[in-house]
Design an enzyme around this catalytic site. Structure first.
Site, PDB file in Angstrom:
ATOM      1  N   ARG A 206      -0.706   8.813   1.767  1.00  0.00           N
ATOM      2  CA  ARG A 206      -2.100   9.146   1.504  1.00  0.00           C
ATOM      3  C   ARG A 206      -2.401  10.637   1.430  1.00  0.00           C
ATOM      4  O   ARG A 206      -3.228  11.070   0.630  1.00  0.00           O
ATOM      5  CB  ARG A 206      -2.896   8.567   2.664  1.00  0.00           C
ATOM      6  CG  ARG A 206      -4.070   7.810   2.235  1.00  0.00           C
ATOM      7  CD  ARG A 206      -4.617   7.070   3.389  1.00  0.00           C
ATOM      8  NE  ARG A 206      -4.473   5.649   3.166  1.00  0.00           N
ATOM      9  CZ  ARG A 206      -4.928   4.742   3.997  1.00  0.00           C
ATOM     10  NH1 ARG A 206      -5.525   5.106   5.109  1.00  0.00           N
ATOM     11  NH2 ARG A 206      -4.800   3.474   3.714  1.00  0.00           N
TER      12      ARG A 206
ATOM     13  N   HIS B 258     -11.414   9.548   6.227  1.00  0.00           N
ATOM     14  CA  HIS B 258     -11.208   8.105   6.396  1.00  0.00           C
ATOM     15  C   HIS B 258     -10.769   7.711   7.800  1.00  0.00           C
ATOM     16  O   HIS B 258     -11.162   6.662   8.296  1.00  0.00           O
ATOM     17  CB  HIS B 258     -10.138   7.655   5.389  1.00  0.00           C
ATOM     18  CG  HIS B 258      -9.831   6.199   5.424  1.00  0.00           C
ATOM     19  ND1 HIS B 258     -10.771   5.233   5.126  1.00  0.00           N
ATOM     20  CD2 HIS B 258      -8.698   5.522   5.720  1.00  0.00           C
ATOM     21  CE1 HIS B 258     -10.214   4.035   5.224  1.00  0.00           C
ATOM     22  NE2 HIS B 258      -8.969   4.178   5.602  1.00  0.00           N
TER      23      HIS B 258
ATOM     24  N   GLU C 106       0.850  -1.195   0.000  1.00  0.00           N
ATOM     25  CA  GLU C 106       0.000   0.000   0.000  1.00  0.00           C
ATOM     26  C   GLU C 106       0.884   1.243   0.000  1.00  0.00           C
ATOM     27  O   GLU C 106       2.102   1.143   0.206  1.00  0.00           O
ATOM     28  CB  GLU C 106      -0.925  -0.003   1.222  1.00  0.00           C
ATOM     29  CG  GLU C 106      -2.004  -1.075   1.133  1.00  0.00           C
ATOM     30  CD  GLU C 106      -2.984  -1.079   2.283  1.00  0.00           C
ATOM     31  OE1 GLU C 106      -4.148  -1.414   2.029  1.00  0.00           O
ATOM     32  OE2 GLU C 106      -2.606  -0.761   3.410  1.00  0.00           O
TER      33      GLU C 106
ATOM     34  N   ARG D 163      -1.426   8.918   9.123  1.00  0.00           N
ATOM     35  CA  ARG D 163      -1.255   7.490   9.391  1.00  0.00           C
ATOM     36  C   ARG D 163      -0.779   6.738   8.153  1.00  0.00           C
ATOM     37  O   ARG D 163      -1.319   6.912   7.057  1.00  0.00           O
ATOM     38  CB  ARG D 163      -2.586   6.887   9.858  1.00  0.00           C
ATOM     39  CG  ARG D 163      -2.553   5.400  10.027  1.00  0.00           C
ATOM     40  CD  ARG D 163      -3.858   4.906  10.570  1.00  0.00           C
ATOM     41  NE  ARG D 163      -4.942   5.053   9.631  1.00  0.00           N
ATOM     42  CZ  ARG D 163      -5.365   4.100   8.806  1.00  0.00           C
ATOM     43  NH1 ARG D 163      -4.780   2.921   8.775  1.00  0.00           N
ATOM     44  NH2 ARG D 163      -6.386   4.322   8.003  1.00  0.00           N
TER      45      ARG D 163
ATOM     46  N   HIS E 156      -8.959   9.639   2.647  1.00  0.00           N
ATOM     47  CA  HIS E 156      -8.502   8.553   1.760  1.00  0.00           C
ATOM     48  C   HIS E 156      -8.661   9.045   0.325  1.00  0.00           C
ATOM     49  O   HIS E 156      -9.692   9.620  -0.021  1.00  0.00           O
ATOM     50  CB  HIS E 156      -9.341   7.298   1.998  1.00  0.00           C
ATOM     51  CG  HIS E 156      -8.702   6.054   1.469  1.00  0.00           C
ATOM     52  ND1 HIS E 156      -8.551   5.816   0.124  1.00  0.00           N
ATOM     53  CD2 HIS E 156      -8.170   4.977   2.096  1.00  0.00           C
ATOM     54  CE1 HIS E 156      -7.951   4.640  -0.039  1.00  0.00           C
ATOM     55  NE2 HIS E 156      -7.708   4.113   1.142  1.00  0.00           N
TER      56      HIS E 156
HETATM   57  P1  FAD Z   1     -14.129   0.504  15.819  1.00  0.00           P
HETATM   58  O1  FAD Z   1     -13.852  -0.756  15.120  1.00  0.00           O
HETATM   59  O2  FAD Z   1     -14.637   1.647  15.015  1.00  0.00           O
HETATM   60  O3  FAD Z   1     -15.180   0.145  16.951  1.00  0.00           O
HETATM   61  C1  FAD Z   1     -15.801   1.152  17.729  1.00  0.00           C
HETATM   62  C2  FAD Z   1     -16.730   0.471  18.710  1.00  0.00           C
HETATM   63  O4  FAD Z   1     -17.201   1.437  19.661  1.00  0.00           O
HETATM   64  C3  FAD Z   1     -17.965  -0.115  18.059  1.00  0.00           C
HETATM   65  O5  FAD Z   1     -18.276  -1.346  18.669  1.00  0.00           O
HETATM   66  C4  FAD Z   1     -19.048   0.912  18.398  1.00  0.00           C
HETATM   67  O6  FAD Z   1     -20.345   0.350  18.438  1.00  0.00           O
HETATM   68  C5  FAD Z   1     -18.595   1.345  19.785  1.00  0.00           C
HETATM   69  N1  FAD Z   1     -19.096   2.654  20.212  1.00  0.00           N
HETATM   70  C6  FAD Z   1     -18.954   3.841  19.589  1.00  0.00           C
HETATM   71  N2  FAD Z   1     -19.581   4.805  20.290  1.00  0.00           N
HETATM   72  C7  FAD Z   1     -20.127   4.209  21.373  1.00  0.00           C
HETATM   73  C8  FAD Z   1     -20.925   4.648  22.449  1.00  0.00           C
HETATM   74  N3  FAD Z   1     -21.305   5.935  22.584  1.00  0.00           N
HETATM   75  N4  FAD Z   1     -21.339   3.736  23.362  1.00  0.00           N
HETATM   76  C9  FAD Z   1     -21.012   2.431  23.248  1.00  0.00           C
HETATM   77  N5  FAD Z   1     -20.243   1.954  22.252  1.00  0.00           N
HETATM   78  C10 FAD Z   1     -19.821   2.835  21.330  1.00  0.00           C
HETATM   79  N6  FAD Z   1      -7.098   0.139   9.091  1.00  0.00           N
HETATM   80  C11 FAD Z   1      -6.121  -0.754   8.824  1.00  0.00           C
HETATM   81  O7  FAD Z   1      -5.164  -0.896   9.603  1.00  0.00           O
HETATM   82  N7  FAD Z   1      -6.190  -1.510   7.696  1.00  0.00           N
HETATM   83  C12 FAD Z   1      -7.210  -1.414   6.797  1.00  0.00           C
HETATM   84  O8  FAD Z   1      -7.245  -2.115   5.801  1.00  0.00           O
HETATM   85  C13 FAD Z   1      -8.231  -0.464   7.055  1.00  0.00           C
HETATM   86  N8  FAD Z   1      -9.261  -0.293   6.187  1.00  0.00           N
HETATM   87  C14 FAD Z   1     -10.269   0.540   6.508  1.00  0.00           C
HETATM   88  C15 FAD Z   1     -11.373   0.644   5.662  1.00  0.00           C
HETATM   89  C16 FAD Z   1     -12.437   1.452   5.993  1.00  0.00           C
HETATM   90  C17 FAD Z   1     -13.625   1.553   5.075  1.00  0.00           C
HETATM   91  C18 FAD Z   1     -12.405   2.203   7.204  1.00  0.00           C
HETATM   92  C19 FAD Z   1     -13.534   3.095   7.589  1.00  0.00           C
HETATM   93  C20 FAD Z   1     -11.304   2.119   8.043  1.00  0.00           C
HETATM   94  C21 FAD Z   1     -10.241   1.300   7.711  1.00  0.00           C
HETATM   95  N9  FAD Z   1      -9.138   1.176   8.545  1.00  0.00           N
HETATM   96  C22 FAD Z   1      -8.147   0.282   8.253  1.00  0.00           C
HETATM   97  C23 FAD Z   1      -9.122   1.822   9.854  1.00  0.00           C
HETATM   98  C24 FAD Z   1      -9.519   0.786  10.919  1.00  0.00           C
HETATM   99  O9  FAD Z   1     -10.532  -0.034  10.402  1.00  0.00           O
HETATM  100  C25 FAD Z   1     -10.015   1.437  12.185  1.00  0.00           C
HETATM  101  O10 FAD Z   1      -9.151   2.467  12.576  1.00  0.00           O
HETATM  102  C26 FAD Z   1     -10.089   0.419  13.313  1.00  0.00           C
HETATM  103  O11 FAD Z   1     -10.863  -0.679  12.913  1.00  0.00           O
HETATM  104  C27 FAD Z   1     -10.679   1.063  14.549  1.00  0.00           C
HETATM  105  O12 FAD Z   1     -10.928   0.057  15.493  1.00  0.00           O
HETATM  106  P2  FAD Z   1     -11.452   0.453  16.928  1.00  0.00           P
HETATM  107  O13 FAD Z   1     -11.561  -0.809  17.698  1.00  0.00           O
HETATM  108  O14 FAD Z   1     -10.652   1.558  17.483  1.00  0.00           O
HETATM  109  O15 FAD Z   1     -12.912   1.061  16.657  1.00  0.00           O
HETATM  110  C1  SIN Z   2      -7.316   0.641   2.445  1.00  0.00           C
HETATM  111  O1  SIN Z   2      -7.535  -0.555   2.290  1.00  0.00           O
HETATM  112  O2  SIN Z   2      -7.033   1.416   1.545  1.00  0.00           O
HETATM  113  C2  SIN Z   2      -7.408   1.184   3.821  1.00  0.00           C
HETATM  114  C3  SIN Z   2      -6.201   0.823   4.560  1.00  0.00           C
HETATM  115  C4  SIN Z   2      -6.107   1.663   5.778  1.00  0.00           C
HETATM  116  O3  SIN Z   2      -6.958   2.510   6.032  1.00  0.00           O
HETATM  117  O4  SIN Z   2      -5.125   1.469   6.488  1.00  0.00           O
END
Ligand code: FAD
Ligand code: SIN
Length: 527
Positions: free
Chosen positions: A284, A345, A112, A380, A236
């Site tokens: 990015r 993103h 990437e 990032r 993104h």
């Molecule tokens: P999240 O997975 O967002 O989980 C948040 C949790 O908090 C959820 O369960 C939600 O319900 C809960 N929550 C929120 N507010 C409240 C509240 N008020 N009360 C109770 N619960 C609450 N990163 C990579 O490293 N590689 C990738 O390939 C990648 N691809 C991506 C593609 C997309 C489309 C997106 C949007 C992001 C991508 N990212 C990627 C970024 C990565 O997915 C996220 O940064 C990461 O998954 C965040 O994880 P987290 O556990 O911090 O939060």
């Molecule tokens: C992507 O697959 O382009 C997202 C990867 C990331 O957000 O780290």
């Protein structure tokens, strides 16, 4: 109603479930989610997880790439801490059964933007879904973990909510709206882990899911925790442009596997004018700004991302989910270019934490996208985010278990007070304000900024704050109202941080201050 647990984890994504699984070895853990347990960004991740696994690659390479992408604002100690723990994190995921793509005996590594080597482990182009499913399965099977969906946390419980009042910021859990009963529940715990994800939905166009409203950041800030680098909002470069499907990401791995960007009006492969060496695989922020510049300068609706020069079987094999989704919209990516635009993103800033995932508030740890750990700096590096969730989810659990005996039993906590509120009679106010915030943030606080536009946004925020606080003070909470209040809080934090940074660095590009200062400094906001 009051519920007591050893540890409360707010969020069921990669960070929250990693912490819960490690804590559950000896403690009873309650995990809350807003909406469904799969509602966070984790389930949506496409590209994969960065880790040094190839013999030709080194930790030093991954560290350097992370620092270069982060424009030097990263904390070197944190970067080393995370990157050196990546191979072990991947091993744990393999043990949990995540079916990463393989090439004979080795894991397949894709590439990437910003990475000097192939080092992204992945499950086709839907890595997040596989990771979320494996973590959830393990949590569901663990007798020490209770998973509770449909709980919208409103605020953290602190010393101010004790029956015997204390001004202390010691956190003892959270108040949450139970969506089924409509009642506010007090979840009390000795330790709380905030893992509530990012604030992407503060922008009109975002790849993040509907619930990414910055609730965790706003709750921690209101309770007294510092937040940092909130101006570093990542856009993104390649979100699908489609009038019906607004937030479908086209993974960076498409460019990693040879995808090229073209101006649809002139046919020019324009990245040569922005970063001749790295072209489409520049970090990015550079590619997103290039796309934005082409769109604005040529009056386009979108630019083209083209991988149709690769054999059709190669494209179908690497990107089955995207290929199928696009076919359903009438686009065959094996034969034609994909129309794409930049979209918000990732939230690089957030609750300030240390290597032990401790926040400023006793009793509160935090991990994942709601935090600012020092890993990402001003931008990032792709696929470093899931990795951060695994490393800091573990770190939080380890630290909580180590200091367990000093945490003490929770005091008696006052229930949520609803005596002075009634049911809302004007839900339209919430909808109107939601849209307004997201629109002015997109127009005034986007990819390219000016002081004048930031000040306009700050003015709108001041006006809306009065209206939203008045509404919040008079009406019973709903999830929409909780989210609106948090969106506005986060918008304020982003704009204040952006106004404080009088230089351009990484994701923060401001026309009034185009130069980068010789010394990189965090933007630290103190409540
Ligand atoms: P999240 O997975 O967002 O989980 C948040 C949790 O908090 C959820 O369960 C939600 O319900 C809960 N929550 C929120 N507010 C409240 C509240 N008020 N009360 C109770 N619960 C609450 N990163 C990579 O490293 N590689 C990738 O390939 C990648 N691809 C991506 C593609 C997309 C489309 C997106 C949007 C992001 C991508 N990212 C990627 C970024 C990565 O997915 C996220 O940064 C990461 O998954 C965040 O994880 P987290 O556990 O911090 O939060
Ligand atoms: C992507 O697959 O382009 C997202 C990867 C990331 O957000 O780290």
């Amino acid at each position: 109603m009051k519920e007591a647990h050893d540890v409360l984890v707010i969020g069921s994504g990669a960070a929250g479930l990693t912490a819960a699984l490690a804590l559950a070895e000896s403690r009873k853990v309650l995990v809350l989610a807003k909406g469904q347990l799969t509602s966070g960004s984790t389930a949506w991740a496409q590209g994969g997880i960065a880790a040094v696994l190839d013999t030709g690659d080194t930790f030093e390479n991954h560290i350097r790439d992370t620092m270069v992408a982060g424009a030097g604002l990263n904390d070197l100690e944190t970067v080393e801490f995370v990157i050196e723990r990546a191979p072990a994190a991947i091993d744990r995921l393999c043990d949990l059964g995540v079916p990463f793509n393989r090439e004979e005996d080795d894991l397949h590594l894709t590439r990437e933007g910003g990475h000097s080597h192939r080092r992204i482990v992945h499950v086709n182009d839907a890595t997040g879904w596989a990771v979320q499913a494996a973590l959830l399965k393990a949590a569901e099977e663990n007798p020490n973990i209770t998973l509770l969906p449909n709980q919208s946390c409103i605020d953290l419980v602190t010393g101010r909510n004790q029956k015997e009042y204390s001004g202390s910021g010691r956190v003892w859990g959270a108040y949450a709206l139970d969506a089924e009963s409509g009642k506010v529940v007090t979840h009390v715990a000795r330790a709380t882990v905030m893992a509530a994800g990012g604030a992407g939905r503060v922008y009109l166009f975002s790849t993040a899911p509907r619930g990414a409203t910055g609730d965790g950041i706003a709750m921690a800030w209101r309770a007294g925790a510092r937040v940092s680098n909130m101006e570093m909002m990542q856009f993104h470069p390649t979100c699908l442009y489609n009038l019906e499907v607004k937030n479908f990401l086209i993974t960076e791995a498409v460019r990693g596997e040879g995808g090229r960007l073209y101006n649809p009006a002139t046919g020019e492969r324009y990245m040569a004018s922005y970063d001749a060496e790295r072209m489409e695989l520049a970090p990015r922020d550079i590619v997103a700004r290039a796309n934005d510049d082409q769109i604005k300068r040529h009056g386009l609706d979108y630019v083209h991302l083209d991988i149709s020069h690769q054999p059709p079987e190669f494209v179908r094999q690497h990107f089955p989910t995207i290929h199928e989704k696009l076919l359903g919209l009438g686009i065959d990516m094996t034969e034609e270019p994909i129309p794409v635009v930049p979209a918000q993103h990732y939230t690089c800033g957030g609750i300030k934490i240390g290597l032990d995932a401790k926040t400023d508030l006793p009793g509160l740890w935090a991990a994942g996208e709601c935090t600012e750990s020092g890993l990402h700096g001003a931008n990032r590096l792709a696929s470093n985010s899931l990795l951060e969730c695994f490393v800091f989810g573990e770190a939080a659990a380890k630290d909580i278990l180590e200091c367990w005996d000093q945490l003490g039993d929770p005091p008696e906590i006052l229930p949520w007070d609803e005596s002075r509120v009634t049911d809302s009679d004007e839900e339209v106010v919430i909808k109107q304000n939601w849209t307004e915030i997201r629109r002015f943030m997109w127009n005034y606080v986007g990819i390219v900024r000016t002081t004048k536009r930031l000040e306009r946004a700050a003015h709108r925020i001041r006006m809306l704050r009065e209206e939203v606080e008045d509404y919040y003070g008079h009406f019973r909470v709903t999830t929409d109202l909780i989210e609106l209040r948090n969106l506005l809080e986060c918008a304020g934090l982003i704009v204040n941080s952006a106004l404080k940074r009088r230089e351009s660095r990484g994701l923060h590009f401001i026309l009034d201050f185009p130069e980068t200062d010789p010394v990189a400094r965090d933007t630290l906001l103190i409540p």
